[in-house]
Design a protein around this motif. Structure first.
Motif, PDB file in Angstrom:
ATOM      1  N   LEU A  49       0.809  -1.224   0.000  1.00 17.64           N
ATOM      2  CA  LEU A  49       0.000   0.000   0.000  1.00 17.64           C
ATOM      3  C   LEU A  49       0.844   1.277   0.000  1.00 17.64           C
ATOM      4  N   ARG A  50       2.167   1.115   0.056  1.00 15.72           N
ATOM      5  CA  ARG A  50       3.016   2.324   0.093  1.00 15.72           C
ATOM      6  C   ARG A  50       3.035   3.021  -1.257  1.00 15.72           C
ATOM      7  N   LYS A  51       3.041   4.336  -1.218  1.00 24.38           N
ATOM      8  CA  LYS A  51       3.182   5.115  -2.450  1.00 24.38           C
ATOM      9  C   LYS A  51       4.607   4.943  -2.966  1.00 24.38           C
ATOM     10  N   ASP A  52       4.786   5.055  -4.273  1.00 27.05           N
ATOM     11  CA  ASP A  52       6.114   4.898  -4.881  1.00 27.05           C
ATOM     12  C   ASP A  52       7.057   6.039  -4.529  1.00 27.05           C
ATOM     13  N   ALA A 111      -8.561  -3.953  -7.709  1.00 21.04           N
ATOM     14  CA  ALA A 111      -9.226  -4.209  -6.426  1.00 21.04           C
ATOM     15  C   ALA A 111      -9.972  -2.957  -5.979  1.00 21.04           C
ATOM     16  N   GLN A 112      -9.329  -1.800  -6.133  1.00 22.07           N
ATOM     17  CA  GLN A 112      -9.978  -0.550  -5.735  1.00 22.07           C
ATOM     18  C   GLN A 112     -11.199  -0.278  -6.611  1.00 22.07           C
ATOM     19  N   GLU A 113     -11.079  -0.576  -7.909  1.00 16.87           N
ATOM     20  CA  GLU A 113     -12.210  -0.378  -8.823  1.00 16.87           C
ATOM     21  C   GLU A 113     -13.376  -1.308  -8.478  1.00 16.87           C
ATOM     22  N   GLN A 114     -13.059  -2.492  -7.942  1.00 16.87           N
ATOM     23  CA  GLN A 114     -14.104  -3.460  -7.583  1.00 16.87           C
ATOM     24  C   GLN A 114     -14.618  -3.255  -6.152  1.00 16.87           C
ATOM     25  N   ASP A 115     -14.247  -2.139  -5.549  1.00 18.25           N
ATOM     26  CA  ASP A 115     -14.663  -1.809  -4.180  1.00 18.25           C
ATOM     27  C   ASP A 115     -14.228  -2.842  -3.145  1.00 18.25           C
ATOM     28  N   ILE A 116     -13.072  -3.443  -3.369  1.00 23.13           N
ATOM     29  CA  ILE A 116     -12.496  -4.326  -2.358  1.00 23.13           C
ATOM     30  C   ILE A 116     -11.980  -3.417  -1.243  1.00 23.13           C
ATOM     31  N   LYS A 117     -12.304  -3.783  -0.014  1.00 22.46           N
ATOM     32  CA  LYS A 117     -11.905  -2.962   1.136  1.00 22.46           C
ATOM     33  C   LYS A 117     -10.436  -3.235   1.451  1.00 22.46           C
ATOM     34  N   LEU A 118      -9.585  -2.231   1.203  1.00 20.15           N
ATOM     35  CA  LEU A 118      -8.156  -2.341   1.505  1.00 20.15           C
ATOM     36  C   LEU A 118      -7.921  -1.652   2.840  1.00 20.15           C
ATOM     37  N   VAL A 119      -7.483  -2.440   3.811  1.00 23.07           N
ATOM     38  CA  VAL A 119      -7.323  -1.923   5.170  1.00 23.07           C
ATOM     39  C   VAL A 119      -5.861  -1.986   5.591  1.00 23.07           C
ATOM     40  N   GLU A 134       1.914   8.315   3.544  1.00 26.21           N
ATOM     41  CA  GLU A 134       2.821   7.445   2.777  1.00 26.21           C
ATOM     42  C   GLU A 134       2.079   6.326   2.046  1.00 26.21           C
ATOM     43  N   LEU A 135       0.806   6.135   2.399  1.00 26.80           N
ATOM     44  CA  LEU A 135       0.044   5.038   1.811  1.00 26.80           C
ATOM     45  C   LEU A 135      -0.917   5.546   0.741  1.00 26.80           C
ATOM     46  N   LEU A 136      -1.391   4.606  -0.083  1.00 26.77           N
ATOM     47  CA  LEU A 136      -2.308   4.938  -1.176  1.00 26.77           C
ATOM     48  C   LEU A 136      -3.547   5.662  -0.671  1.00 26.77           C
ATOM     49  N   ASP A 137      -4.160   6.424  -1.553  1.00 29.29           N
ATOM     50  CA  ASP A 137      -5.407   7.101  -1.219  1.00 29.29           C
ATOM     51  C   ASP A 137      -6.550   6.092  -1.248  1.00 29.29           C
ATOM     52  N   ASN A 138      -7.660   6.453  -0.646  1.00 30.81           N
ATOM     53  CA  ASN A 138      -8.885   5.638  -0.661  1.00 30.81           C
ATOM     54  C   ASN A 138      -8.726   4.251  -0.049  1.00 30.81           C
ATOM     55  N   ILE A 139      -7.959   4.171   1.030  1.00 24.13           N
ATOM     56  CA  ILE A 139      -7.888   2.911   1.778  1.00 24.13           C
ATOM     57  C   ILE A 139      -8.405   3.193   3.180  1.00 24.13           C
ATOM     58  N   GLU A 140      -8.644   2.118   3.928  1.00 24.31           N
ATOM     59  CA  GLU A 140      -9.166   2.294   5.281  1.00 24.31           C
ATOM     60  C   GLU A 140      -8.083   1.974   6.306  1.00 24.31           C
ATOM     61  N   TYR A 141      -8.280   2.484   7.503  1.00 19.54           N
ATOM     62  CA  TYR A 141      -7.328   2.283   8.599  1.00 19.54           C
ATOM     63  C   TYR A 141      -8.086   1.674   9.762  1.00 19.54           C
ATOM     64  N   ALA A 142      -7.589   0.552  10.271  1.00 25.61           N
ATOM     65  CA  ALA A 142      -8.297  -0.112  11.365  1.00 25.61           C
ATOM     66  C   ALA A 142      -7.353  -1.043  12.107  1.00 25.61           C
ATOM     67  N   GLY A 143      -7.849  -1.552  13.217  1.00 19.81           N
ATOM     68  CA  GLY A 143      -7.089  -2.493  14.014  1.00 19.81           C
ATOM     69  C   GLY A 143      -7.644  -3.898  13.879  1.00 19.81           C
ATOM     70  N   VAL A 144      -7.138  -4.772  14.693  1.00 21.90           N
ATOM     71  CA  VAL A 144      -7.504  -6.185  14.665  1.00 21.90           C
ATOM     72  C   VAL A 144      -9.003  -6.399  14.883  1.00 21.90           C
TER      73      VAL A 144
END
Length: 160
Positions: A49-52, A111-119, A134-144
């Motif tokens: 998920l890190r940006k280049d 995956a992002q186009e298919q609305d897969i939840k990237l956490v 530092e991470l891609l846009d349009n992702i989610e942040y969460a814990g266990v």
């Protein structure tokens, strides 16, 4: 008769290009079959998920060292086997191109186009000193706990 939505969850722990590719191929396939899909990125899996590009942020010494040692973005990840000081990934990418298959960055985009939840795992981000910028846009942040809530409903739960 209403069909209950199937759910697939994947924990991506590995920072290896080939393993991340497998996770994203399975995720995209599941989404194509109408599953709700979550990929929970933790530890080295966060590198996918890190940006280049380098992002200038205020960090402590250890956090700076982690940032330097970890690959920046999906395309820079090494292979789990036959890495050969970076030659392995070049060879794999060549084979992928030759067979008109999708690269890891393309699979992530799909995956992002298919609305897969990237956490992104917030606890690991703290440990490794990774920041949201530092991470891609349009992702989610969460814990266990958030992952477990998804996995509890999961018909397929994978650890890669």
């Amino acid at each position: 008769m209403t069909m209950e939505k199937k759910r697939t969850t994947i924990i991506l722990f590995s920072g290896d290009y080939d393993k991340a590719m497998a996770a994203y191929i399975i995720a995209n396939g599941a989404a194509a079959y109408d599953h709700e899909v979550t990929i929970f990125h933790t530890f080295w899996g966060l590198n996918a998920l890190r940006k280049d590009e380098p992002i200038e942020l205020k960090k402590g010494f250890l956090e700076k060292m982690f940032a330097k040692m970890m690959p920046r973005g999906a395309d820079k990840m090494g292979l789990s086997k036959m890495n050969f000081a970076g030659m392995g990934p070049k060879m794999i990418k060549n084979v992928i191109k030759k067979h008109n298959a999708m690269t890891l960055p393309q699979l992530i985009e799909m995956a992002q186009e298919q609305d897969i939840k990237l956490v992104a795992c917030t606890m690991t981000m703290d440990l490794l000193g990774l920041q949201q910028e530092e991470l891609l846009d349009n992702i989610e942040y969460a814990g266990v706990a958030a992952y477990l809530a998804d996995a509890q409903e999961g018909n397929v739960n994978l650890f890669i």
